[in-house]
Structures are given as structure tokens and as C-alpha cells.
Design an enzyme around this catalytic site. Structure first.
Site, mmCIF file in Angstrom:
data_model
loop_
_atom_site.group_PDB
_atom_site.id
_atom_site.type_symbol
_atom_site.label_atom_id
_atom_site.label_comp_id
_atom_site.label_asym_id
_atom_site.label_seq_id
_atom_site.Cartn_x
_atom_site.Cartn_y
_atom_site.Cartn_z
ATOM 1 N NE ARG A 196 -3.178 2.580 2.690
ATOM 2 C CZ ARG A 196 -3.143 3.375 3.752
ATOM 3 N NH1 ARG A 196 -2.634 2.956 4.894
ATOM 4 N NH2 ARG A 196 -3.636 4.597 3.696
ATOM 5 C CG HIS B 65 -0.990 8.963 3.455
ATOM 6 N ND1 HIS B 65 -1.120 7.617 3.749
ATOM 7 C CD2 HIS B 65 -0.543 9.528 4.599
ATOM 8 C CE1 HIS B 65 -0.766 7.383 5.001
ATOM 9 N NE2 HIS B 65 -0.399 8.535 5.543
ATOM 10 C CD GLU C 186 -4.410 7.747 9.711
ATOM 11 O OE1 GLU C 186 -3.917 8.816 10.106
ATOM 12 O OE2 GLU C 186 -3.937 6.640 10.028
ATOM 13 C CG ASN D 85 -4.920 3.419 8.815
ATOM 14 O OD1 ASN D 85 -5.011 2.418 8.104
ATOM 15 N ND2 ASN D 85 -4.419 4.555 8.380
ATOM 16 C CE1 TYR E 71 0.245 2.643 13.638
ATOM 17 C CE2 TYR E 71 -1.745 3.676 12.774
ATOM 18 C CZ TYR E 71 -0.462 3.187 12.583
ATOM 19 O OH TYR E 71 0.112 3.238 11.337
ATOM 20 C CD GLU F 238 -1.418 3.901 8.179
ATOM 21 O OE1 GLU F 238 -1.159 4.341 9.321
ATOM 22 O OE2 GLU F 238 -1.587 4.621 7.190
HETATM 23 O O1 IFM Z 1 2.814 7.688 9.973
HETATM 24 C C1 IFM Z 1 1.431 7.686 10.153
HETATM 25 C C2 IFM Z 1 0.708 7.485 8.845
HETATM 26 O O2 IFM Z 1 1.065 8.435 7.909
HETATM 27 C C3 IFM Z 1 -0.776 7.556 9.052
HETATM 28 N N1 IFM Z 1 -1.209 6.704 10.123
HETATM 29 C C4 IFM Z 1 -0.485 6.717 11.359
HETATM 30 C C5 IFM Z 1 1.004 6.592 11.096
HETATM 31 C C6 IFM Z 1 1.782 6.621 12.427
HETATM 32 O O3 IFM Z 1 1.574 7.823 13.081
#
Ligand code: IFM
Length: 448
Positions: free
Chosen positions: A77, A121, A166, A295, A297, A353
Site C-alpha cells: 500500500r 495521504h 485518515e 488504521n 493503533y 495500518e
Molecule cells: O505515519 C502515520 C501514517 O502516515 C498515518 N497513520 C499513522 C502513522 C503513524 O503515526
């Protein structure tokens, strides 16, 4: 050790983004992006660094494809830098900018790796920002015409498209807190930007369908699983509001064709002007997508707070925070996947992500041992596996990131890569996590 096998055909990938890895931002006739301008403005990037060189992927993409092949990636990606294609305005295509992505796509396909292309992005051309940026409705049209060109020129080979990465970050960090480019600080601009980003997504989906190209298209949202900091009603309400602000504001218009009523009320109460939300706009924004890119985290523990927006992050004292200060809790991924499936009935989900940052001093040795990252990814994959067993249509997983790169306002210090980049020599070297991920891909399974 038990083995957790993934479904046949599960897509194992890695992700990156143009401004974070490419370098040479003005090469071959490219125009300036808001990130180029922002990173060259003193005081905006913590370390004073820019994306001028980054990983020099623009010149070393063949070597990077070689590394992807070594990893055994099924998919890669990456994003396209809009100002490389349209450096001066919405009409004038720069063929030399497009040629880079032509070469990249061809190289990937020759290596047996499926390209997953993100159209946006965060590197908006400065001409678009100077004409109003995302808070201006026209920006959605400029994006749609750029997207049409890309479908036309790469759509014979690319079959997986992500309109936006995002949009919450683009809108709120770019236009409200101002910690990201373009660095404006207006809540009204942020809310207008969020609307126009969604409209841009809808228009791009429409253009893709009209192009008649085969393939799939979706959007990538950054989502978190929100939990109240206590049993108090006010904390529960704050967690719900946070969920609306981060998750539902973007998800619901796309998958249900309507903005969440509680957030509409909260924004109106704060005196904000919202987009027209006309039936026509909502039909565009809510047109069916083929997949949702998630995404994920961290989890978010939320408490009530005075003033707008009415909540604050309140991690419990025993919670592990990563080097970015994010709350680590893989169970949040499982909860979120289940919810996306049960409440929103999505047809297909990719985790576009997921990954773990470490600073240089936090990993090391000649073999670049990065055990905390392996632990993080393994734990999240276990939750992903469990969600699949419960019927969640999760079809792929992309590690963020293929290699260390420019972490926006944080500069190069947080390193998310499974491949190490020596920024002095630009030499790449797989970390321990890359070797581990390679084994996972080969086995289509994890052992835990
Ligand atoms: O680096 C970023 C990415 O560009 C978008 N999502 C989160 C990642 C980590 O912060």
C-alpha cells in the site's frame, strides 16, 4: 505452541505514504505540497527535519521492491503525491510525475505484488491550499478530477483503490490544532474540511464507477476503541462523544449516508456551520464502497472535560503507552472489528495500518532486535484472527510501515519500519521484526 492459521488468500502487506518516504519532492516538474511548505517553515517539525530526502524511495524504489519480494508481501500500500501529477492547477497534468508511479506499479506487478493505491495521504498541492484548501468545497472537485486521471492512467493495472487516508487527521490536525500541514487553527475550517473530504471521497468513488475499470475502492479511517475512564455517566457520555468525533463522524456518512445526529447537535451547539448535507451530497458520500480500510493503533480511555469538545484522554496508570504516548491495548482492535461487523455490516475490511514506533535507542544490536514491535504485531494479529473466527470479513493486514520514515511533525525520530533506514547512507536493513513477519507470511499463520 498453538498455530493460528489465516484464511487462504489472506492479503499480507506493508504500507507507506508518498511524502514520508519518497524524497525529491520537487523532482521532474512536481509542485510543492502543503507538507513541503510546512516542513520548511521553522518550528513546525519538532526536529527541524523535512521530507526532502526521506528514504529516497523516489530513486531507490527498485531496491525497495526487492525487499518487498524478499518479505514475500502479497500487497503493497502506497500513496500518490497529487502535486507530482498536478503541480500548478487542477487541469495541467505533469506526465513525468505520473511516470514515476507507472514505473512503480509495473515493478510491483513484475514482482508479483498487488498495488493498493491511496489517492490522498495528506500532501495537498499548495495551489489547492492557496485557493481555499479542504475547507473550500471546490477542493473536492479538484480531487475528483485528479482521481479520474489516475483511474484512467493506472486503472489498467491497479485494482485496489483507497480514496483518502485518515480524513480525521487531515481535517482536525491540519485545520484545527494546526500541528499538521497546512497548520491552520480554526475549528470551523476543520469541520468544513471534514465535510469536503467526505464529499471528495464520494466523488472519487463515483468517478471510479463511471470509469468502468475493474477493481475495488474504499476509504481508510483511523479509528480507536473508546472506553469510559469510569462508570460515571458523564465519562460514559464523553466516551460516546469521542467515538462520534473520531469514528462515527467519518464512518456513518460513508456507510449509512448520514452524519451522526448527536455530533451534528454538538457541533451546532458549539456554533459551527455544517455543510449543506443535501440529499445529493449524502447520496454521493454514502454510495456503496467495496471495503473499509481500518488504521488501528491504540485504545482511548476517555473522561469528561469542561468546554469543547467535552472529553479528554485519561489512560489508567497501569496502561503501557508507546513512544508516541498512545495507549497500547490489542483487545481494542478485536472490539472494534466486531463492532464494525455487527453494527455496520461491512462487506469487507482490510487493516490498512497497524504498527509500533521505537526510537533508535529503544532497539538495537547488530541484528536490529525490535522485540516490542514483534510482540505488538503478534498480539494484534491474534485479535484479528479471533475476529475472523467470529465471522468478521477481514481480508488483509498491512504493517505500518515497510521502512522507517518521516513521521510528520515528529520528524524522523519515531521509527515505525520493519526495515531500518540509515538516514546518513540511506542503506536499508531488515530488523528482527521483518524476519519474523516474513515467516508469518510464508506460513500464513502465527504461532503464539
Ligand atoms: O505515519 C502515520 C501514517 O502516515 C498515518 N497513520 C499513522 C502513522 C503513524 O503515526
Amino acid at each position: 505452541m498453538p498455530t493460528y492459521r489465516f484464511p487462504e488468500g489472506f492479503i499480507w502487506g506493508c504500507a507507506t505514504a508518498s511524502y514520508q518516504i519518497e524524497g525529491s519532492p520537487l523532482a521532474d516538474g512536481a509542485g510543492e505540497s502543503i507538507w513541503h511548505r510546512f516542513s520548511h517553515t521553522p518550528g513546525k517539525i519538532k526536529t527541524g527535519e523535512t521530507g526532502d530526502i526521506a528514504c529516497d524511495h523516489y530513486n531507490r524504489y527498485q531496491e525497495d521492491i526487492g525487499l518487498m519480494r524478499w518479505l514475500g508481501l502479497k500487497a503493497y500500500r502506497f500513496s500518490i503525491a497529487w502535486p507530482r501529477l498536478f503541480p500548478t492547477d487542477e487541469r495541467t497534468l505533469n506526465p513525468r510525475g505520473l511516470a514515476f508511479y507507472d514505473r512503480l506499479v509495473d515493478g510491483l506487478l513484475a514482482a508479483g505484488i498487488e498495488p493498493f493505491v491511496t489517492l490522498y495521504h495528506w500532501d495537498l498541492p499548495v495551489w489547492a491550499e492557496d485557493r481555499g484548501g479542504w475547507p473550500a468545497r471546490e477542493c473536492a472537485q479538484w480531487f475528483a478530477s485528479y482521481a479520474s486521471t489516475v483511474f484512467e492512467r493506472l486503472g489498467d493495472r491497479v485494482k485496489h483503490w483507497i480514496t483518502l487516508n485518515e480524513p480525521w487527521v487531515s481535517a482536525y490536525l491540519g485545520y484545527y490544532t494546526g500541528v499538521h500541514a497546512p497548520g491552520r487553527q480554526s475549528l470551523q475550517d476543520a469541520v468544513s474540511a471534514s465535510y469536503n473530504l467526505l464529499l471528495a471521497h464520494g466523488l472519487a468513488v463515483q468517478r471510479f464507477r463511471q470509469s468502468g475499470r475493474p477493481g475495488e475502492i474504499g476509504i481508510t479511517l483511523n479509528m480507536s476503541h473508546a472506553v469510559p475512564a469510569s462508570d460515571k455517566e458523564e465519562d460514559k457520555a464523553a466516551a460516546r462523544l469521542f467515538d462520534g468525533y473520531l469514528n462515527r463522524w467519518f464512518l456513518e456518512p460513508v456507510v449509512r449516508g448520514a452524519f451522526p445526529a448527536d455530533l451534528v447537535a454538538a457541533f451546532r451547539q458549539a456554533g459551527l456551520k455544517l455543510g449543506p448535507m443535501s440529499a445529493e451530497d449524502m447520496q454521493l458520500i454514502g454510495a456503496p464502497i467495496d471495503f473499509l480500510g481500518l488504521n488501528y493503533y491504540s485504545i482511548s480511555t476517555i473522561a469528561a472535560a469542561p468546554g469543547f469538545p467535552g472529553f479528554r484522554q485519561a489512560p489508567p496508570p497501569d496502561r503501557v503507552l508507546n513512544t508516541m504516548g498512545w495507549e497500547m491495548e490489542p483487545e481494542g482492535l478485536y472490539q472494534l472489528l466486531l463492532r464494525l461487523h455487527r453494527e455496520y455490516g461491512l462487506r469487507k475490511i482490510y487493516i490498512t495500518e497497524n504498527g509500533y514506533p521505537l526510537r533508535e535507542k529503544e532497539f538495537g544490536g547488530p541484528d536490529l532486535e525490535d522485540e516490542p514491535r514483534i510482540h505488538y504485531i503478534r498480539e494484534h494479529l491474534l485479535r484479528a484472527w479471533r475476529a475472523i473466527q467470529e465471522g468478521v470479513p477481514l481480508r488483509g493486514y498491512f504493517v505500518w510501515s515497510l521502512m522507517d520514515n518521516f513521521e510528520w511533525a515528529e520528524g524522523y525520530e519515531p521509527r515505525f519500519g520493519i526495515i531500518y533506514v540509515d538516514y546518513r547512507t540511506l542503506e536499508r536493513k531488515p530488523k528482527r521484526s521483518a524476519h519474523w513477519y516474513r515467516e508469518v507470511i510464508a506460513a500464513n499463520a502465527i504461532e503464539a
